[in-house]
Design a protein around this motif. Structure first.
Motif, short mmCIF file in Angstrom:
data_model
loop_
_atom_site.label_atom_id
_atom_site.label_comp_id
_atom_site.label_asym_id
_atom_site.label_seq_id
_atom_site.Cartn_x
_atom_site.Cartn_y
_atom_site.Cartn_z
N MET A 176 14.33 21.48 -6.56
CA MET A 176 13.59 21.47 -5.30
C MET A 176 14.03 22.67 -4.46
SD MET A 176 13.37 18.31 -2.83
CE MET A 176 12.84 18.23 -1.23
N ASN A 177 13.09 23.39 -3.95
CA ASN A 177 13.40 24.57 -3.16
C ASN A 177 13.55 24.20 -1.69
OD1 ASN A 177 13.32 26.35 -5.33
ND2 ASN A 177 11.10 26.47 -5.23
N ASP A 178 14.56 24.73 -1.08
CA ASP A 178 14.85 24.46 0.31
C ASP A 178 14.98 25.81 1.02
OD1 ASP A 178 16.21 24.09 2.75
OD2 ASP A 178 17.18 22.28 2.01
N GLU A 179 14.05 26.09 1.93
CA GLU A 179 14.05 27.40 2.57
C GLU A 179 15.27 27.61 3.46
OE1 GLU A 179 11.25 27.49 6.40
OE2 GLU A 179 10.21 26.76 4.62
N PHE A 180 15.77 26.56 4.12
CA PHE A 180 16.96 26.71 4.95
C PHE A 180 18.17 27.05 4.09
CE2 PHE A 180 20.77 25.02 6.98
CZ PHE A 180 20.76 25.75 8.17
N LEU A 181 18.32 26.36 2.99
CA LEU A 181 19.44 26.62 2.08
C LEU A 181 19.34 28.03 1.49
CD1 LEU A 181 21.94 25.67 0.53
CD2 LEU A 181 20.41 24.72 -1.20
N THR A 182 18.16 28.42 1.08
CA THR A 182 17.98 29.77 0.52
C THR A 182 18.29 30.84 1.56
OG1 THR A 182 16.30 28.90 -0.98
CG2 THR A 182 16.37 31.29 -0.69
N SER A 183 17.84 30.63 2.78
CA SER A 183 18.12 31.57 3.86
C SER A 183 19.63 31.64 4.12
CB SER A 183 17.39 31.16 5.13
OG SER A 183 17.65 32.06 6.17
N SER A 184 20.29 30.50 4.08
CA SER A 184 21.75 30.47 4.26
C SER A 184 22.47 31.19 3.13
CB SER A 184 22.25 29.03 4.35
OG SER A 184 21.69 28.39 5.48
N MET A 185 21.95 31.05 1.92
CA MET A 185 22.55 31.75 0.78
C MET A 185 22.39 33.25 0.92
SD MET A 185 21.44 29.08 -2.24
CE MET A 185 21.81 30.20 -3.55
N ILE A 186 21.25 33.68 1.45
CA ILE A 186 21.04 35.11 1.70
C ILE A 186 22.06 35.60 2.72
CG2 ILE A 186 19.45 36.82 2.67
CD1 ILE A 186 17.14 35.07 1.50
N ARG A 187 22.31 34.80 3.74
CA ARG A 187 23.29 35.18 4.76
C ARG A 187 24.69 35.27 4.15
NH1 ARG A 187 22.19 36.21 10.15
NH2 ARG A 187 24.15 36.54 11.20
N LEU A 188 25.01 34.39 3.22
CA LEU A 188 26.30 34.47 2.53
C LEU A 188 26.40 35.75 1.70
CD1 LEU A 188 26.79 30.78 1.37
CD2 LEU A 188 28.13 32.02 3.09
N CYS A 189 25.29 36.17 1.15
CA CYS A 189 25.28 37.44 0.41
C CYS A 189 25.65 38.60 1.32
CB CYS A 189 23.91 37.69 -0.21
SG CYS A 189 23.50 36.59 -1.58
N ALA A 190 25.25 38.51 2.58
CA ALA A 190 25.59 39.57 3.54
C ALA A 190 27.10 39.65 3.71
CB ALA A 190 24.92 39.30 4.88
N ALA A 191 27.75 38.50 3.80
CA ALA A 191 29.20 38.49 3.99
C ALA A 191 29.94 39.08 2.80
CB ALA A 191 29.67 37.06 4.24
N ASN A 192 29.33 38.99 1.62
CA ASN A 192 29.95 39.50 0.40
C ASN A 192 29.37 40.82 -0.07
OD1 ASN A 192 31.78 37.29 -0.05
ND2 ASN A 192 29.97 36.07 -0.49
N HIS A 193 28.51 41.42 0.74
CA HIS A 193 27.87 42.70 0.42
C HIS A 193 27.10 42.65 -0.89
CE1 HIS A 193 30.24 44.24 3.74
NE2 HIS A 193 31.32 43.76 3.18
N GLN A 194 26.45 41.54 -1.16
CA GLN A 194 25.67 41.36 -2.38
C GLN A 194 24.18 41.50 -2.07
OE1 GLN A 194 26.96 37.52 -3.80
NE2 GLN A 194 28.62 38.42 -4.98
N ALA A 195 23.79 42.71 -1.74
CA ALA A 195 22.40 42.97 -1.35
C ALA A 195 21.42 42.67 -2.48
CB ALA A 195 22.25 44.41 -0.88
N GLU A 196 21.80 42.97 -3.71
CA GLU A 196 20.89 42.73 -4.84
C GLU A 196 20.59 41.24 -4.98
OE1 GLU A 196 23.82 44.38 -5.18
OE2 GLU A 196 23.28 46.42 -5.76
N LYS A 197 21.63 40.41 -4.89
CA LYS A 197 21.45 38.97 -4.99
C LYS A 197 20.61 38.47 -3.81
CE LYS A 197 22.25 34.78 -6.46
NZ LYS A 197 21.55 34.24 -7.61
#
Length: 166
Positions: free
Chosen positions: A1-22
């Protein structure tokens, strides 16, 4: 099941780890599932892209897309835009963002001041920048520090680090 809030939060976590590709992969997933378009998901991808110099211009593209779609930005949007601007010293886009902030009634806070100072620092690293221009950037950054003092804003370690970087 896709959750837009969770996906958006995961994108924000990528920012903290400099994982732009992910972050971009997750962004495309978010787009494919369809999501409510408001500032938060855009802020997440802007921060993720702004975390790396080679993706910083794409962060500005996301900001432009927000503008085109008339999505109302918030402080986080502008902080992310300035982070992107600082990566490659884009004074013009930073100035446009500040003007938009003022038009929307936002006041400059310590994060915005820090982003501006870092943008000046980035502009000083542009190849073949003239010494006169560097001096202007340094003067402008000191003027920002003076504005902060006038507003009784605290000088935190990040702002001091930005001045040292400049």
């Amino acid at each position: 099941m896709n959750d837009e809030f969770l996906t958006s939060s995961m994108i924000r976590l990528c920012a903290a780890n400099h994982q732009a590709e992910k972050a971009l992969q997750l962004w495309h997933q978010l787009q494919s599932m369809g999501f409510i378009e408001y500032a938060e998901p855009y802020n997440s991808i802007i921060f993720a892209l702004a975390s790396r110099r080679e993706y910083a211009r794409q962060a500005i593209d996301m900001y432009r897309l927000m503008q085109k779609k008339r999505i109302v930005p918030d402080y986080h949007t502008f902080t992310g835009v300035l982070k992107a601007c600082s990566q490659y010293g884009d004074i013009q886009v930073a100035s446009e963002a500040i003007e938009t902030m003022k038009n929307l009634g936002f006041e400059l806070n310590e994060h915005i001041y820090n982003g501006l100072i870092r943008t000046y620092a980035g502009a000083c690293t542009i190849p073949n920048v003239e010494e006169e221009q560097v001096e202007t950037y340094v003067e402008d950054a000191w003027a920002l520090m003076d504005q902060m003092k006038e507003k009784d804003m605290p000088m935190n370690v990040r702002i001091l680090d930005s001045m040292v970087l400049l």
